[in-house]
Design an enzyme around this catalytic site. Sequence first.
Site, PDB file in Angstrom:
ATOM      1  N   HIS A 244      25.153 135.789   5.224  1.00 14.03           N
ATOM      2  CA  HIS A 244      24.598 137.148   5.297  1.00 14.03           C
ATOM      3  C   HIS A 244      25.673 138.209   5.075  1.00 14.03           C
ATOM      4  CE1 HIS A 244      20.495 136.367   6.997  1.00 14.03           C
ATOM      5  NE2 HIS A 244      21.062 135.213   7.285  1.00 14.03           N
TER       6      HIS A 244
ATOM      7  N   HIS B 215      26.736 130.743   9.659  1.00 16.34           N
ATOM      8  CA  HIS B 215      25.499 131.387   9.214  1.00 16.34           C
ATOM      9  C   HIS B 215      25.727 132.871   8.908  1.00 16.34           C
ATOM     10  CE1 HIS B 215      20.930 132.199  10.080  1.00 16.34           C
ATOM     11  NE2 HIS B 215      21.279 132.470   8.829  1.00 16.34           N
TER      12      HIS B 215
ATOM     13  N   ILE C 108      15.816 135.649   4.882  1.00 16.18           N
ATOM     14  CA  ILE C 108      15.355 135.625   6.271  1.00 16.18           C
ATOM     15  C   ILE C 108      16.570 135.405   7.163  1.00 16.18           C
ATOM     16  CG2 ILE C 108      14.931 133.156   6.310  1.00 16.18           C
ATOM     17  CD1 ILE C 108      12.876 135.868   8.140  1.00 16.18           C
TER      18      ILE C 108
ATOM     19  N   HIS D  90      23.074 128.946   2.627  1.00 14.20           N
ATOM     20  CA  HIS D  90      22.207 129.568   3.626  1.00 14.20           C
ATOM     21  C   HIS D  90      21.068 128.646   4.034  1.00 14.20           C
ATOM     22  CE1 HIS D  90      18.872 132.220   5.031  1.00 14.20           C
ATOM     23  NE2 HIS D  90      19.855 132.668   5.786  1.00 14.20           N
TER      24      HIS D  90
ATOM     25  N   ASN E 129      20.282 127.482   7.921  1.00 15.35           N
ATOM     26  CA  ASN E 129      19.214 128.325   8.470  1.00 15.35           C
ATOM     27  C   ASN E 129      17.920 127.572   8.742  1.00 15.35           C
ATOM     28  OD1 ASN E 129      18.062 131.155   9.028  1.00 15.35           O
ATOM     29  ND2 ASN E 129      16.638 130.313   7.524  1.00 15.35           N
TER      30      ASN E 129
END
Length: 903
Positions: free
Chosen positions: A569, A564, A903, A756, A760
């Site tokens: 990110h 993740h 997010i 993602h 997520n």
Amino acid sequence: MATQNLDMLKTQIHRPDNARTFFLLNKPCFPSHSFDSFSFRPGPQLQKKYRNIRAGYVLNNAKAVAGGTRMSTSVKATVTVKLSDGGCFFNLVGLSHGSDDILDLLGKSLLLEIVSAELDPKTGLEKKPISGYARRTGQKDGEVIYESEFVIPGDFGEIGAVLVENEHKNEMYLKHIVLNGLPNGPIEFNCDSWVEPKFDKPEKRVFFTFKSYLPSQTPRGLNSLREKDLVSLRGNGKGERKTSDRIYDYDVYNDLGDPDSKSELARPVLGGSKKYPYPRRCRTGCPRSKIDPLSETRTGTFYVPRDEEFSEVKQNSFITKTAESVLDALLPSLKAVLLDDPGLGFQHFSDIDQLYNQGMPIPKVKNQGPLQSIVLRLVKAIEDADDVVKFETPAMFHKDKFSWLRDEEFSRQTLAGVNPYSIKLVTEWPLKSTLDPDVYGPPESAITTELVGREIKDFMTVDKALEQKKLFIIDYHDLLLPFVSKVRRIKGTTLYGSRALFFLTPDGTLKPLAIELTRPPMDGKPQWNKVFTPSSEATGLWLWRFAKAHFLAHDSGYHELVSHWLRTHCATEPYIIATNRQLSVMHPIYRLLYPHCRYTMKINALARQVLISADGVIESSFSPSKYSMELSSVAYDQQWRFDREALPADLINRGIAIEDPTAPHGLKLLIADYPFANDGLVLWDALKQWVADYVNYYYKNASMVQSDPELQAWWTEIRTKGHEDKKDEPWWPVLKTPEDLIGIITTIVWVASAHHSAVNFGQYAFAGYFPNRPTIARINMPCEDPTKEEWKQYPDSELLVCFPSQIQATKVMAILDVLSNHSPDEEYLGKHMEPTWGKEPAIKKAFERFAERLKELEKIINARNKDNSLKNRGGAGVVPYDVLKPFSKQGVTGEGVPYSISI
């Protein structure tokens, strides 16, 4: 009334940097016969609904000729300034300055200049703009109106921009400008951007048109503005960034620790060294730590460029203004509930159930701020908010509260859970560690051929299973083992090197065969490693459950830190920085990537503040504890490769798929019913075709790619600056042809969107009931150096002690609830079309084809989830796999696939 109007305007004012803003027309032309639109680098507010600038063309008869002389045209400009719904952003708006009121009354607060896009044919220089002040004339529905009049000379040529100079002392939010009085109708500029006062920074802001230009195709009158805009965004690498800055620059992760606060909160710098390689983040320029000069201090809100801030809609929908304030308010009260004992666990499994059924009591704690309002926004389901916080029942627990105990579900979630990126084919046998045996003990695995043979004897021999590629593994052994001795010195956690082995059964499901846990030599004791297998015998069954709890804690940590955070990110932030530094907003590739960059830098900044910082949520609630981010650095060093981030390459690298030109997507999956891969490959193909259509429209041949200086600088900077610690790796793709560019961009947009989404949005559905995915194992296996046998009398109580404490569990549950939800202004693949795409007919048609492919994927996923033969997708009490479903808002774990890591 005038006084009232002035007071309302103040709520939309805040101190910024720049004074002037360009709004450049599409195909800048004066005249033209059609209306068109143009875009800009949006400000932080209302970034979805209001970020686009639309403008019409001035028409041909505006260049009317009389007696051989071109006639002038009178134009009336109407400017609308919007008042913020919430009254402020960053608590900086709403400042009152009497001088601003006086300027408004005098009509000297807003200067407009209409700029020609053409150079003066006599001098070869820019033409003098047509300027005039806009007077404030009224206010209606939260908007303040300014008006001005201009006379455009007949030889002015193509209109290229409207220059706006804010004479206020404070920033104001400019909604739109309309030019009326043109022969064939008005021209509207939907600006939707903050315009800063000229007193802070004299540099101009430039907002370019919807028309996309490669650098070689840029109109002559725009060349200097294009370059100046890029230069202004790069900064000079010096000084501390301010909230209103729009500067993109790189730095290492040197702001995770807080040594000035407590020595135990010191953390190593990630990035810039061989020991801790890491991607780069956005530079903030914060002051250096007094204790550790290599680290930055952690004060206030972390800077992101102004355009990367949340929109007002996003800000209001976010659980609170920052995740930090959620924790600051919630956790002290939880600690009060727990009698200030952070190690207090759940006494009974029924106590966990009460988090969803009856809720957790929240006492009123003095001086804790607006706790109740935060709790109300923190959790979706609340009853009697003054006294209790009640979590929404997670989808998995709601469908089958005992499914977490089943081995079939344990295996199924490796293919259709929140971490489908770890399982891989066993390619070497017997299993063996590559670590130094002098440090970590014998390298041979305790999972022997004999042991596996006993587990699969009803199916085939081990040799046949290896030959037919039926054995699969999730292996964290060598990654975790070097951290075990360090982690075990921390109170309240433990760690092992671990691996789990699976067998692919004839019905397409995975059967767990064994979990191996290893402790290296430490504290004068030799290496300890033991294999646990499924068992029907009482003690063996509970030891298997303990082993699963430990392994799942490791998998949870790897998922959050690597699958993740690191791979989506963290790896994506350098792409965004390079895109803004090297690609003009007029560049077609900037326009293609833009929606995939939305909100990522802001959410990453919040993560650095709250989630991945020293003693943050990750360190305090996951097994690696204070070494969590170091572990992600090791994973980056050993495992991350850009060329393997594409889904097909990832599947091939893990041995899950083999290339087969005759198979769908050109790949044959060794696990035919692999929900993530099955759905993902359809989405990958759709994304790649959309990117190919877009790229091939602008780049007709390889020479156009190779001769594009912005594009080449962009890719070079990603490799040599954004991922500088891996800049010399031989596996980086070259960028010489349109095909190279298609592959690079498809990989980037896949990671930002589908990858993602896959890791997520199912987090709360599967981990909201933490026994299914504990984030930490707090005690050793009962059979390691056993000194007592009491655990056998109450094994369920011992397992609860191993699970996260009450404060750890509820803290993670609250965060996962936040992270698993979509913002009201979310932009989904195939649903939202960027206005710039819609202005080119060929691109618009390509996007419409892309949207149709995603609609087909929606139907495919629905059909697959109803197919009873696909046992990894459905069944009684099974959560269907829908995180890659493009549009539906009825899904259990998803509402669509967002363009970006928002997010």
